[in-house]
Design an enzyme around this catalytic site. Structure first.
Site, PDB file in Angstrom:
ATOM      1  N   ASP A 139      -4.517   0.818   2.137  1.00 31.70           N
ATOM      2  CA  ASP A 139      -5.194  -0.389   2.074  1.00 31.70           C
ATOM      3  C   ASP A 139      -6.436  -0.279   1.838  1.00 31.70           C
ATOM      4  O   ASP A 139      -6.927  -1.190   1.040  1.00 31.70           O
ATOM      5  CB  ASP A 139      -4.995  -0.945   3.533  1.00 31.70           C
ATOM      6  CG  ASP A 139      -3.623  -1.328   3.956  1.00 31.70           C
ATOM      7  OD1 ASP A 139      -2.653  -2.069   3.073  1.00 31.70           O
ATOM      8  OD2 ASP A 139      -3.259  -1.321   5.145  1.00 31.70           O
TER       9      ASP A 139
ATOM     10  N   SER B 197       0.901  -1.140   0.108  1.00 35.11           N
ATOM     11  CA  SER B 197       0.050   0.097   0.010  1.00 35.11           C
ATOM     12  C   SER B 197       0.795   1.101  -0.023  1.00 35.11           C
ATOM     13  O   SER B 197       0.385   2.202  -0.480  1.00 35.11           O
ATOM     14  CB  SER B 197      -0.989  -0.110   1.203  1.00 35.11           C
ATOM     15  OG  SER B 197      -0.044  -0.058   2.472  1.00 35.11           O
ATOM     16  N   HIS B 198       2.109   1.079   0.422  1.00 33.67           N
ATOM     17  CA  HIS B 198       3.161   2.457   0.295  1.00 33.67           C
ATOM     18  C   HIS B 198       4.187   2.285  -0.614  1.00 33.67           C
ATOM     19  O   HIS B 198       5.118   2.911  -0.444  1.00 33.67           O
ATOM     20  CB  HIS B 198       3.383   2.451   2.035  1.00 33.67           C
ATOM     21  CG  HIS B 198       2.557   3.151   2.983  1.00 33.67           C
ATOM     22  ND1 HIS B 198       1.566   2.110   3.314  1.00 33.67           N
ATOM     23  CD2 HIS B 198       2.301   4.246   3.537  1.00 33.67           C
ATOM     24  CE1 HIS B 198       0.830   2.853   4.104  1.00 33.67           C
ATOM     25  NE2 HIS B 198       1.114   4.145   4.174  1.00 33.67           N
TER      26      HIS B 198
END
Length: 361
Positions: free
Chosen positions: A209, A68-69
């Site tokens: 997320d 997600s990052h």
């Protein structure tokens, strides 16, 4: 600017990706992917030094399984860089304040390059006094926060950091966003082992997320967020479409989010989450906010058995039935990526590499 050798290496990576087009994935070494993402940031207008720091933020998150990052953030980075919302070549201003305080004005640039510039002064102050704090304002932090503190723990420091961001989360009992997801990250050294590291949002789920869940059509757990009418929903698309995230643990998470606003915004002089106004920048995704970082040298704490006490804590946790310590899964993913490479979508990476990059409007 990249050297001829690095250009040759990047060309080889690009050729390999072109040969993989038609396949869902292609595997690149972490260093190879880092070189390519650095070049993509340079083409988007970021100077070479900051570009490599930003690329490291994305690639290391991807390498360690924090998708997600990781590369998921690249389209938002590139869209933001196509505007003048952030200053990619900003020159941070780092200055000493009190004996244990480092003040950083990122001058509307990205937080990670500003932190890299401030780090030598911060660690020197912590080594001299036992503790030092960095207060940063006018900064854009858009990556995994644990990457800011893990290197400190690898040097033997205990570190805690937190940032605020654009409003995405309602306070407990509220239905409208006030706080950012307001994450915090903590890192502690271990004797002969990788550091203990955790990074968590104060929302039930990080916004990244939520975006990944919406992209894959998966519902989110009950209590994650509200729709634009203030009603509970398990549809991530409804949360993202004018809705709001919710804090974990009700009033407990809400109180922690408030603490982050106080330390990362009020204390630093940065914007509060609700003060960040991107209304004139519809394609911008980063947040001009603040960052707080506390660095402690346990070697000056007077507790000579610190390392042994950490190992006693870790051993007791594992003996109690806990399956892993914070950071263990990331380190396992890291080793796998170093051994096997990082799985990437070749067509997607080539679209970023080949896309024309207009200058800021």
């Amino acid at each position: 600017m990249p050297t001829a050798a690095s250009n040759e290496a990047i060309n080889g990576i690009v050729d390999r990706l072109r040969g993989c087009v038609g396949s869902d994935t292609c595997r690149l070494s972490p260093e190879g992917l880092l070189g390519l993402i650095t070049e993509i940031f340079v083409r988007a207008g970021v100077p070479a030094g900051p570009a490599r720091i930003l690329a490291r933020t994305c690639v290391h998150a991807e390498r360690d399984g924090a998708h997600s990052h990781g590369l998921h953030r690249m389209p938002a980075y590139l869209a933001t860089l196509a505007t003048d919302w952030v200053t990619p070549g900003a020159r941070p201003r780092v200055q000493e304040s009190a004996s244990g305080t480092v003040l950083v004005d990122a001058n509307n640039g990205f937080a990670q390059p500003a932190l890299a510039q401030a780090m030598p002064l911060l660690t020197r102050k912590a080594s001299e006094a036992g503790v030092a704090v960095m207060l940063m304002k006018n900064s854009h932090h858009f990556g995994a926060l644990w990457l800011d503190v893990e290197p400190l723990a690898e040097q033997g420091f205990v570190a805690l950091t937190m940032v605020n961001s654009s409003s995405h989360m309602a306070p407990v009992g509220g239905t409208k966003p006030v706080y950012g997801t307001n994450p915090m990250a903590f890192a502690c050294p271990r004797d002969g082992r990788p550091p203990i590291v955790f990074d968590q949002a104060t929302s039930v789920m990080a916004k990244g997320d939520i975006q990944l869940a919406a992209k894959s059509g998966r519902p989110v757990p009950p209590g994650t967020g509200l729709d634009k009418f203030g009603k509970p929903t398990e549809d991530p698309a409804e949360i993202l479409d004018g809705g709001t995230l919710l804090p974990f643990g009700g009033h407990k998470g809400s109180s922690i989010a408030m603490m982050v606003e106080i330390l990362a915004a009020a204390l630093t002089g940065g914007n509060f989450s609700w003060e960040i106004d991107k209304s004139g920048y519809t394609n911008a995704h980063t947040s001009r906010a603040g960052q707080f970082l506390l660095c402690i040298d346990p070697r000056l704490s007077g507790e000579n058995a610190f390392a042994q006490r950490i190992e006693a804590l870790a051993r007791t946790l594992m003996e109690s039935g806990q399956s892993r310590l914070p950071g263990d899964r990331r380190h396992a993913n890291r080793k796998r990526a170093e051994d096997e490479g990082i799985a990437v979508n070749p067509a997607l990476l080539l679209s970023w590499y080949d896309a024309p990059r207009p200058g800021p409007a």
